[in-house]
Design a protein around this motif. Structure first.
Motif, PDB file in Angstrom:
ATOM      1  N   MET A 175      -6.406  -1.447 -18.513  1.00 46.11           N
ATOM      2  CA  MET A 175      -5.187  -2.237 -18.286  1.00 46.11           C
ATOM      3  C   MET A 175      -5.471  -3.436 -17.397  1.00 46.11           C
ATOM      4  O   MET A 175      -4.905  -4.521 -17.572  1.00 46.11           O
ATOM      5  CB  MET A 175      -4.117  -1.354 -17.656  1.00 46.11           C
ATOM      6  N   LEU A 176      -6.345  -3.247 -16.399  1.00 44.46           N
ATOM      7  CA  LEU A 176      -6.615  -4.307 -15.423  1.00 44.46           C
ATOM      8  C   LEU A 176      -7.506  -5.401 -15.997  1.00 44.46           C
ATOM      9  O   LEU A 176      -7.313  -6.589 -15.695  1.00 44.46           O
ATOM     10  CB  LEU A 176      -7.274  -3.704 -14.183  1.00 44.46           C
ATOM     11  N   LEU A 177      -8.485  -5.033 -16.820  1.00 46.18           N
ATOM     12  CA  LEU A 177      -9.471  -6.001 -17.291  1.00 46.18           C
ATOM     13  C   LEU A 177      -8.855  -7.202 -18.010  1.00 46.18           C
ATOM     14  O   LEU A 177      -9.229  -8.349 -17.720  1.00 46.18           O
ATOM     15  CB  LEU A 177     -10.504  -5.309 -18.183  1.00 46.18           C
ATOM     16  N   PRO A 178      -7.906  -7.010 -18.942  1.00 50.73           N
ATOM     17  CA  PRO A 178      -7.310  -8.191 -19.589  1.00 50.73           C
ATOM     18  C   PRO A 178      -6.597  -9.113 -18.601  1.00 50.73           C
ATOM     19  O   PRO A 178      -6.614 -10.337 -18.766  1.00 50.73           O
ATOM     20  CB  PRO A 178      -6.314  -7.583 -20.591  1.00 50.73           C
ATOM     21  N   LEU A 179      -5.995  -8.522 -17.582  1.00 52.96           N
ATOM     22  CA  LEU A 179      -5.313  -9.326 -16.571  1.00 52.96           C
ATOM     23  C   LEU A 179      -6.322 -10.164 -15.794  1.00 52.96           C
ATOM     24  O   LEU A 179      -6.136 -11.383 -15.609  1.00 52.96           O
ATOM     25  CB  LEU A 179      -4.538  -8.407 -15.629  1.00 52.96           C
ATOM     26  N   LEU A 180      -7.408  -9.538 -15.340  1.00 53.40           N
ATOM     27  CA  LEU A 180      -8.434 -10.268 -14.599  1.00 53.40           C
ATOM     28  C   LEU A 180      -9.110 -11.317 -15.482  1.00 53.40           C
ATOM     29  O   LEU A 180      -9.388 -12.441 -15.036  1.00 53.40           O
ATOM     30  CB  LEU A 180      -9.484  -9.294 -14.061  1.00 53.40           C
ATOM     31  N   SER A 181      -9.358 -10.958 -16.735  1.00 48.69           N
ATOM     32  CA  SER A 181     -10.002 -11.898 -17.659  1.00 48.69           C
ATOM     33  C   SER A 181      -9.106 -13.114 -17.898  1.00 48.69           C
ATOM     34  O   SER A 181      -9.583 -14.259 -17.929  1.00 48.69           O
ATOM     35  CB  SER A 181     -10.312 -11.202 -18.990  1.00 48.69           C
ATOM     36  N   GLY A 182      -7.806 -12.872 -18.079  1.00 48.64           N
ATOM     37  CA  GLY A 182      -6.871 -13.975 -18.271  1.00 48.64           C
ATOM     38  C   GLY A 182      -6.825 -14.904 -17.078  1.00 48.64           C
ATOM     39  O   GLY A 182      -6.783 -16.134 -17.233  1.00 48.64           O
ATOM     40  N   LEU A 183      -6.861 -14.327 -15.870  1.00 49.55           N
ATOM     41  CA  LEU A 183      -6.855 -15.153 -14.660  1.00 49.55           C
ATOM     42  C   LEU A 183      -8.150 -15.961 -14.551  1.00 49.55           C
ATOM     43  O   LEU A 183      -8.137 -17.131 -14.155  1.00 49.55           O
ATOM     44  CB  LEU A 183      -6.671 -14.273 -13.424  1.00 49.55           C
ATOM     45  N   GLN A 187      -3.037  -3.381 -10.121  1.00 47.77           N
ATOM     46  CA  GLN A 187      -2.183  -4.163  -9.233  1.00 47.77           C
ATOM     47  C   GLN A 187      -1.338  -5.136 -10.049  1.00 47.77           C
ATOM     48  O   GLN A 187      -1.763  -5.606 -11.105  1.00 47.77           O
ATOM     49  CB  GLN A 187      -3.031  -4.959  -8.230  1.00 47.77           C
ATOM     50  N   PRO A 188      -0.145  -5.478  -9.552  1.00 47.15           N
ATOM     51  CA  PRO A 188       0.661  -6.498 -10.238  1.00 47.15           C
ATOM     52  C   PRO A 188      -0.049  -7.853 -10.208  1.00 47.15           C
ATOM     53  O   PRO A 188      -0.799  -8.159  -9.280  1.00 47.15           O
ATOM     54  CB  PRO A 188       1.954  -6.549  -9.424  1.00 47.15           C
ATOM     55  N   GLU A 189       0.203  -8.657 -11.221  1.00 50.24           N
ATOM     56  CA  GLU A 189      -0.424  -9.973 -11.285  1.00 50.24           C
ATOM     57  C   GLU A 189      -0.087 -10.809 -10.055  1.00 50.24           C
ATOM     58  O   GLU A 189      -0.951 -11.529  -9.535  1.00 50.24           O
ATOM     59  CB  GLU A 189       0.029 -10.698 -12.551  1.00 50.24           C
ATOM     60  N   SER A 190       1.153 -10.697  -9.556  1.00 52.03           N
ATOM     61  CA  SER A 190       1.547 -11.493  -8.390  1.00 52.03           C
ATOM     62  C   SER A 190       0.708 -11.150  -7.173  1.00 52.03           C
ATOM     63  O   SER A 190       0.345 -12.034  -6.373  1.00 52.03           O
ATOM     64  CB  SER A 190       3.028 -11.277  -8.081  1.00 52.03           C
ATOM     65  N   ALA A 191       0.377  -9.869  -7.003  1.00 50.60           N
ATOM     66  CA  ALA A 191      -0.429  -9.446  -5.855  1.00 50.60           C
ATOM     67  C   ALA A 191      -1.853  -9.966  -5.979  1.00 50.60           C
ATOM     68  O   ALA A 191      -2.464 -10.405  -4.991  1.00 50.60           O
ATOM     69  CB  ALA A 191      -0.425  -7.923  -5.750  1.00 50.60           C
ATOM     70  N   ILE A 192      -2.398  -9.936  -7.194  1.00 52.88           N
ATOM     71  CA  ILE A 192      -3.766 -10.429  -7.393  1.00 52.88           C
ATOM     72  C   ILE A 192      -3.820 -11.934  -7.169  1.00 52.88           C
ATOM     73  O   ILE A 192      -4.756 -12.461  -6.544  1.00 52.88           O
ATOM     74  CB  ILE A 192      -4.265 -10.054  -8.796  1.00 52.88           C
ATOM     75  N   ALA A 235       8.039 -11.843   9.862  1.00 56.48           N
ATOM     76  CA  ALA A 235       7.288 -12.536   8.815  1.00 56.48           C
ATOM     77  C   ALA A 235       6.616 -11.546   7.869  1.00 56.48           C
ATOM     78  O   ALA A 235       6.598 -11.757   6.644  1.00 56.48           O
ATOM     79  CB  ALA A 235       6.241 -13.451   9.449  1.00 56.48           C
ATOM     80  N   ILE A 236       6.087 -10.459   8.414  1.00 55.33           N
ATOM     81  CA  ILE A 236       5.450  -9.446   7.572  1.00 55.33           C
ATOM     82  C   ILE A 236       6.485  -8.782   6.665  1.00 55.33           C
ATOM     83  O   ILE A 236       6.238  -8.542   5.482  1.00 55.33           O
ATOM     84  CB  ILE A 236       4.738  -8.402   8.445  1.00 55.33           C
ATOM     85  N   LYS A 237       7.660  -8.522   7.218  1.00 59.73           N
ATOM     86  CA  LYS A 237       8.700  -7.834   6.442  1.00 59.73           C
ATOM     87  C   LYS A 237       9.249  -8.700   5.313  1.00 59.73           C
ATOM     88  O   LYS A 237       9.842  -8.170   4.363  1.00 59.73           O
ATOM     89  CB  LYS A 237       9.841  -7.402   7.366  1.00 59.73           C
ATOM     90  N   THR A 238       9.086 -10.015   5.405  1.00 61.16           N
ATOM     91  CA  THR A 238       9.580 -10.892   4.344  1.00 61.16           C
ATOM     92  C   THR A 238       8.600 -11.010   3.181  1.00 61.16           C
ATOM     93  O   THR A 238       8.928 -11.614   2.157  1.00 61.16           O
ATOM     94  CB  THR A 238       9.872 -12.303   4.881  1.00 61.16           C
ATOM     95  N   LEU A 239       7.393 -10.440   3.320  1.00 61.37           N
ATOM     96  CA  LEU A 239       6.416 -10.502   2.237  1.00 61.37           C
ATOM     97  C   LEU A 239       6.860  -9.612   1.077  1.00 61.37           C
ATOM     98  O   LEU A 239       7.473  -8.568   1.297  1.00 61.37           O
ATOM     99  CB  LEU A 239       5.038 -10.035   2.736  1.00 61.37           C
ATOM    100  N   PRO A 240       6.545  -9.996  -0.158  1.00 62.10           N
ATOM    101  CA  PRO A 240       6.859  -9.134  -1.302  1.00 62.10           C
ATOM    102  C   PRO A 240       6.194  -7.762  -1.145  1.00 62.10           C
ATOM    103  O   PRO A 240       5.077  -7.658  -0.634  1.00 62.10           O
ATOM    104  CB  PRO A 240       6.266  -9.898  -2.496  1.00 62.10           C
ATOM    105  N   MET A 241       6.873  -6.723  -1.599  1.00 60.54           N
ATOM    106  CA  MET A 241       6.376  -5.363  -1.426  1.00 60.54           C
ATOM    107  C   MET A 241       5.004  -5.158  -2.050  1.00 60.54           C
ATOM    108  O   MET A 241       4.194  -4.375  -1.554  1.00 60.54           O
ATOM    109  CB  MET A 241       7.367  -4.360  -2.016  1.00 60.54           C
ATOM    110  N   ASP A 242       4.728  -5.853  -3.148  1.00 61.33           N
ATOM    111  CA  ASP A 242       3.450  -5.624  -3.819  1.00 61.33           C
ATOM    112  C   ASP A 242       2.259  -6.200  -3.056  1.00 61.33           C
ATOM    113  O   ASP A 242       1.103  -5.996  -3.435  1.00 61.33           O
ATOM    114  CB  ASP A 242       3.455  -6.152  -5.263  1.00 61.33           C
ATOM    115  N   LEU A 243       2.516  -6.918  -1.941  1.00 63.16           N
ATOM    116  CA  LEU A 243       1.417  -7.439  -1.124  1.00 63.16           C
ATOM    117  C   LEU A 243       1.016  -6.463  -0.018  1.00 63.16           C
ATOM    118  O   LEU A 243      -0.003  -6.665   0.636  1.00 63.16           O
ATOM    119  CB  LEU A 243       1.796  -8.778  -0.495  1.00 63.16           C
ATOM    120  N   TYR A 244       1.807  -5.419   0.182  1.00 68.96           N
ATOM    121  CA  TYR A 244       1.559  -4.530   1.310  1.00 68.96           C
ATOM    122  C   TYR A 244       0.274  -3.726   1.175  1.00 68.96           C
ATOM    123  O   TYR A 244      -0.212  -3.166   2.153  1.00 68.96           O
ATOM    124  CB  TYR A 244       2.755  -3.596   1.537  1.00 68.96           C
ATOM    125  N   GLU A 245      -0.284  -3.655  -0.040  1.00 72.02           N
ATOM    126  CA  GLU A 245      -1.542  -2.951  -0.219  1.00 72.02           C
ATOM    127  C   GLU A 245      -2.747  -3.857   0.011  1.00 72.02           C
ATOM    128  O   GLU A 245      -3.883  -3.388  -0.006  1.00 72.02           O
ATOM    129  CB  GLU A 245      -1.608  -2.340  -1.630  1.00 72.02           C
TER     130      GLU A 245
END
Length: 287
Positions: free
Chosen positions: A42-50, A99-104, A172-182
């Motif tokens: 699932m991840l490879l096509p996303l990374l390849s596209g980026l 990971q979500p594309e936005s986080a990557i 400032a940390i709390k305003t970050l999107p949840m998918d960035l917390y990892e």
């Protein structure tokens, strides 16, 4: 095998050339994967596209972890997919699992030059010179021009903490999107925030040490001094104080010594030479 010049299969034989040497010229993402791993597929096509979208700003280096077990062991890969970011000849970041594309994209922003690169570099220079207030101003101005650049928000939280504006850093940390917390950078900020909160109002190390000289088991002084030492970079001394707090006062602060040690391990990272030693000593106190 990919026909793209930005996506390559890497083995132990060419890892030095493609990843180590290559990362001195451009960012390299090393993707540890295996044929049987569904999240990897699932991840490879996303990374390849980026990789194609960014057009050579980074290279995707794919490592089959079943065939290249030596590379996987060398990099401490315990689960796949694991993606390690290489820059200037060394690993600088990583993530595990799908990971979500936005986080990557946000993670890539930290290492790829963007329209805000000049402002970020100026802010980093200000921090290096000890002028955290100037760094905060630069980053706030940059965010007005580039409000969607998540890397700027992470930098701002870091600068606010270094400026002693802990409440604002936490906001400032709390305003970050949840998918960035990892992301590692955000996890480290949260760990540092723990120590900044625990250390409390500024007090010289010598004053805290004097309190302990008068009462070696003072739990408040042990806690605050341990946290202050870790924030200062004196990690072993800080870990010793937190371990002593855990040994003497398990009920203080809802087991603050134990919590502080766990936060320190997160801050230092699993590979830090002190972590194994103090994790073992912590576990001995628990059982």
């Amino acid at each position: 095998m990919s026909l793209s010049p930005f996506i390559v299969d890497v083995t132990e034989a060419d890892f030095q050339q493609v990843v180590i040497e290559g990362s001195r010229e451009h960012l390299v993402l090393v993707d540890f994967w295996a044929d049987w791993c569904q999240p990897c597929k699932m991840l490879l096509p996303l990374l390849s596209g980026l990789a194609e979208e960014y057009g050579g700003k980074f290279v995707l280096a794919k490592v089959n972890s079943d065939r290249e077990q030596g590379l996987a062991m060398e990099h401490g890969v315990r689960s796949i997919p694991t993606v390690i970011f290489y820059r200037d000849g060394r690993p600088v970041d990583q993530f595990m699992g799908m990971q979500p594309e936005s986080a990557i994209r946000a993670q890539l922003e930290k290492y790829l030059p963007g329209p805000e690169a000049v402002e970020r570099e100026a802010a980093q220079a200000a921090l290096a010179a000890g002028d955290a207030a100037r760094a905060v101003t630069l980053l706030e101005e940059a965010l007005q021009d580039h409000p969607d650049r998540q890397a700027l928000k992470i930098d701002l939280a870091d600068a606010l903490m270094q400026a002693g504006r802990v409440d604002e850093a936490e906001t400032a940390i709390k305003t970050l999107p949840m998918d960035l917390y990892e992301q590692e950078a955000v996890r480290l900020l949260e760990a540092r925030l723990h120590f900044a909160r625990a250390a409390g109002q500024p007090e010289t190390l010598s004053a805290l040490e004097k309190r302990l000289a008068n009462d070696p088991d003072d739990p408040d002084a042990l806690h605050r001094l341990g946290c202050a030492l870790i924030l200062k970079g004196e990690h072993q001394a800080g870990l010793e104080k937190l371990l002593q707090l855990m040994r003497k006062h398990r009920k203080y602060g809802d087991d603050a010594g134990h919590k502080g040690l766990l936060a320190a391990f997160e801050l230092l990272g699993a590979r830090h030479p002190l972590v194994n030693e103090y994790r073992r000593r912590m576990m001995a106190l628990m059982y």
